[in-house]
Design an enzyme around this catalytic site. Structure first.
Site, mmCIF file in Angstrom:
data_model
loop_
_atom_site.group_PDB
_atom_site.id
_atom_site.type_symbol
_atom_site.label_atom_id
_atom_site.label_comp_id
_atom_site.label_asym_id
_atom_site.label_seq_id
_atom_site.Cartn_x
_atom_site.Cartn_y
_atom_site.Cartn_z
ATOM 1 N N CYS A 2 -5.083 8.295 9.795
ATOM 2 C CA CYS A 2 -5.144 7.677 11.114
ATOM 3 C C CYS A 2 -4.792 8.693 12.197
ATOM 4 O O CYS A 2 -3.886 9.505 12.029
ATOM 5 C CB CYS A 2 -4.158 6.498 11.208
ATOM 6 S SG CYS A 2 -4.787 4.959 10.546
ATOM 7 N N ARG A 34 1.361 14.702 12.044
ATOM 8 C CA ARG A 34 2.188 14.393 10.869
ATOM 9 C C ARG A 34 2.146 15.614 9.954
ATOM 10 O O ARG A 34 1.472 15.619 8.936
ATOM 11 C CB ARG A 34 1.670 13.129 10.170
ATOM 12 C CG ARG A 34 1.736 11.909 11.067
ATOM 13 C CD ARG A 34 1.563 10.630 10.305
ATOM 14 N NE ARG A 34 0.156 10.325 10.093
ATOM 15 C CZ ARG A 34 -0.269 9.216 9.498
ATOM 16 N NH1 ARG A 34 0.576 8.324 9.059
ATOM 17 N NH2 ARG A 34 -1.557 8.988 9.336
ATOM 18 N N PRO A 35 2.849 16.668 10.342
ATOM 19 C CA PRO A 35 2.725 17.932 9.615
ATOM 20 C C PRO A 35 3.285 17.837 8.203
ATOM 21 O O PRO A 35 4.143 17.017 7.901
ATOM 22 C CB PRO A 35 3.547 18.908 10.463
ATOM 23 C CG PRO A 35 4.520 18.044 11.207
ATOM 24 C CD PRO A 35 3.816 16.752 11.454
ATOM 25 N N VAL A 36 2.768 18.724 7.347
ATOM 26 C CA VAL A 36 3.206 18.746 5.955
ATOM 27 C C VAL A 36 4.121 19.946 5.699
ATOM 28 O O VAL A 36 4.330 20.320 4.549
ATOM 29 C CB VAL A 36 1.998 18.770 4.988
ATOM 30 C CG1 VAL A 36 1.187 17.494 5.120
ATOM 31 C CG2 VAL A 36 1.120 19.994 5.251
ATOM 32 N N ASP A 37 4.672 20.513 6.757
ATOM 33 C CA ASP A 37 5.481 21.724 6.591
ATOM 34 C C ASP A 37 6.720 21.479 5.741
ATOM 35 O O ASP A 37 7.150 22.360 4.995
ATOM 36 C CB ASP A 37 5.869 22.326 7.950
ATOM 37 C CG ASP A 37 6.664 21.364 8.816
ATOM 38 O OD1 ASP A 37 6.347 20.164 8.803
ATOM 39 O OD2 ASP A 37 7.592 21.812 9.513
ATOM 40 N N LEU A 38 7.315 20.276 5.817
ATOM 41 C CA LEU A 38 8.516 20.001 5.017
ATOM 42 C C LEU A 38 8.180 19.885 3.531
ATOM 43 O O LEU A 38 8.993 20.258 2.687
ATOM 44 C CB LEU A 38 9.224 18.741 5.527
ATOM 45 C CG LEU A 38 9.888 18.878 6.908
ATOM 46 C CD1 LEU A 38 10.492 17.567 7.342
ATOM 47 C CD2 LEU A 38 10.947 19.975 6.884
ATOM 48 N N ASP A 79 5.432 0.865 11.857
ATOM 49 C CA ASP A 79 4.235 0.132 11.442
ATOM 50 C C ASP A 79 4.222 -1.314 11.938
ATOM 51 O O ASP A 79 3.230 -2.020 11.727
ATOM 52 C CB ASP A 79 4.099 0.159 9.918
ATOM 53 C CG ASP A 79 3.501 1.461 9.416
ATOM 54 O OD1 ASP A 79 3.080 2.285 10.259
ATOM 55 O OD2 ASP A 79 3.452 1.668 8.184
ATOM 56 N N LYS A 95 0.836 -1.209 0.000
ATOM 57 C CA LYS A 95 0.000 0.000 0.000
ATOM 58 C C LYS A 95 0.865 1.252 0.000
ATOM 59 O O LYS A 95 0.632 2.194 -0.766
ATOM 60 C CB LYS A 95 -0.900 -0.005 1.237
ATOM 61 C CG LYS A 95 -1.656 1.310 1.462
ATOM 62 C CD LYS A 95 -2.494 1.269 2.722
ATOM 63 C CE LYS A 95 -1.727 1.619 3.962
ATOM 64 N NZ LYS A 95 -1.683 3.075 4.230
ATOM 65 N N ASN A 96 1.865 1.288 0.863
ATOM 66 C CA ASN A 96 2.664 2.499 1.030
ATOM 67 C C ASN A 96 3.607 2.762 -0.139
ATOM 68 O O ASN A 96 4.179 3.841 -0.244
ATOM 69 C CB ASN A 96 3.455 2.447 2.346
ATOM 70 C CG ASN A 96 2.545 2.596 3.546
ATOM 71 O OD1 ASN A 96 1.422 3.062 3.443
ATOM 72 N ND2 ASN A 96 3.032 2.179 4.714
ATOM 73 N N ILE A 109 8.476 7.702 16.500
ATOM 74 C CA ILE A 109 7.996 8.327 15.262
ATOM 75 C C ILE A 109 6.710 9.112 15.504
ATOM 76 O O ILE A 109 6.609 10.287 15.157
ATOM 77 C CB ILE A 109 7.772 7.268 14.167
ATOM 78 C CG1 ILE A 109 9.023 6.386 13.989
ATOM 79 C CG2 ILE A 109 7.398 7.950 12.850
ATOM 80 C CD1 ILE A 109 10.236 7.113 13.488
#
Length: 416
Positions: A116, A121-125, A304, A22-23, A326
């Protein structure tokens, strides 16, 4: 809403065929946005997350043909350069349309993602990396609006290791002008698989699988064929199931070198593990021993697989610590394992697990994807019946898990 009913105590034996990852499939599907020619993919798993992303890509204008595990995507014309909230809110991977859409069409509008509830899980990067490549980005009304006439190659050092951030920037850099160097890049096998697919489409990428990835931009990418790599987390989950339930379980059509850390811990726990070119077999005799776990970016122990090993430690001999580095909210399965009789204490980011002789079946609730798997594993060895509620989480990441476990001898069924 579907539930799983498991009557524990059955020994597992036999072979299980591992599905596509999936990933790996999610970013590879979005790579179709980079080319006006068709991208043909094989070994695509039939999962809720895959269907959700395909629906989003179809909404944007990609013509999609799906036949079993094969998917063809034709992104010749993309009239909609937006990923709306209603289609993004359930899955964080939707952010992966941002980089390729911006790189090819000069504009993209993507809702801030969901997924989830396992922590921030920021998207700043993602945003900082695209800004470093010359994009103008505004966040308003819950949307990321990015624009750039032409992205420019740059050197970008990531403050923290981010898998989707690495993938998003790597895809964007494929069509940027000049050379982009991504430092402190994610090294996960799924990043390598995306790089293989992009290379088949004509991208020039070096260093995938290391922490420095170099991409030389090209004018356009062409169509290609690519088979998605096997799912290492599904593989690991079935190996732990075999170790916990006893007997011998052989995972086929998999990739052993993507699971070094997991295999090492299974051996440390006392299981016998053998590997071949595309298979891994686990056998267990006698009681397992507790093993300390500390999650970290690849090639260390994967986050995971943390929940699955916590379930294993719950019935193993001795005590062990499980430390999550994580995600800050990834111990939600602890309370549910306690309902089954597990002895677990949590302090900050570390859980102390003291193995018990037996677990007892109970009604439990899945809180996220990997927590769902952990409860299935615990249910396989618990006395009596375990009923797992809210298994829609499980369907996001495991293809026909009850059928595969039944074929190995588990007493498990889906209750509608």
């Amino acid at each position: 809403m579907d539930k799983l009913s498991i009557h524990g105590g059955a020994t597992l034996n036999g072979e299980v065929r591992i599905s596509g990852a999936k990933n790996a499939a999610l970013p590879i599907l979005t790579a179709a946005l980079l080319s006006a020619e068709p991208l043909r993919l094989g070994n695509v798993p039939n999962l809720k997350d895959i269907s959700t992303l395909l629906a989003l890509l179809a909404h944007m204008g990609i013509r999609i043909t799906r036949d079993d595990d094969r998917v063809e995507l034709d992104a010749r014309d993309i009239p909609v350069l937006e990923a709306p909230y209603d289609m993004v809110k359930t899955m964080r991977a939707s952010i992966l349309v941002l980089g390729p859409t911006l790189a090819r069409f000069g504009e993209a509008r993507v809702s801030l993602p969901g997924g989830c509830a396992i922590g921030s899980r920021p998207v700043d990067l993602h945003i900082k990396g695209l800004q470093a490549m010359g994009a103008e980005i505004h966040i308003e009304h819950g949307y990321i609006h990015a624009s750039a006439k032409k992205l420019k190659g740059t050197r970008f050092v990531m403050d923290a290791v981010t898998v989707t951030g690495t993938e998003n920037l790597m895809m964007a850099a494929c069509l940027a002008e000049g050379i982009t160097v991504l430092e402190n890049a994610a090294r996960e096998p799924e990043v390598v698989d995306l790089a293989r697919c992009l290379a088949a489409m004509g991208a020039k990428i070096q260093g995938a699988g290391t922490d420095v990835i170099t991409i030389e931009g090209v004018t356009a990418l062409h169509g290609a064929e690519h088979a998605v790599m096997p799912d290492r987390i599904e593989t690991g989950t079935f190996l732990v199931a075999g170790a916990m339930a006893g007997g011998c379980v052989k995972a086929t059509h998999t990739q052993p070198d993507a699971l070094d850390a997991v295999i090492a811990k299974l051996r440390e726990a006392g299981a016998r593990v053998e590997t071949g070119p595309d298979w891994i077999e686990v056998c267990r005799q006698g009681r397992l021993k507790s093993v300390d776990i500390r999650t970290a970016p690849h090639p260390a122990f994967p986050t995971d697989m943390q929940a699955q090993f916590m379930a294993m430690n719950a019935i193993a001999e001795g005590a062990a610590s499980v430390t999550e580095t994580i995600f800050e909210n990834r111990f939600m399965h602890v309370q549910e394992l306690r309902r089954l009789g597990a002895n677990i204490e949590v302090s900050g980011h570390t859980a102390l697990v003291r193995g018990v002789e037996r677990l007892d079946g109970a009604i439990v609730m899945a809180t996220d994807l990997r927590a769902s798997a952990c409860l299935v594993l615990a249910g396989l060895v618990a006395q009596g019946e375990t009923v797992i509620d809210r298994i829609y989480h499980l369907d996001r990441g495991y293809e026909h898990i009850e059928d595969k476990l039944s074929a190995l001898g588990a007493r498990i069924r889906r209750v509608h």
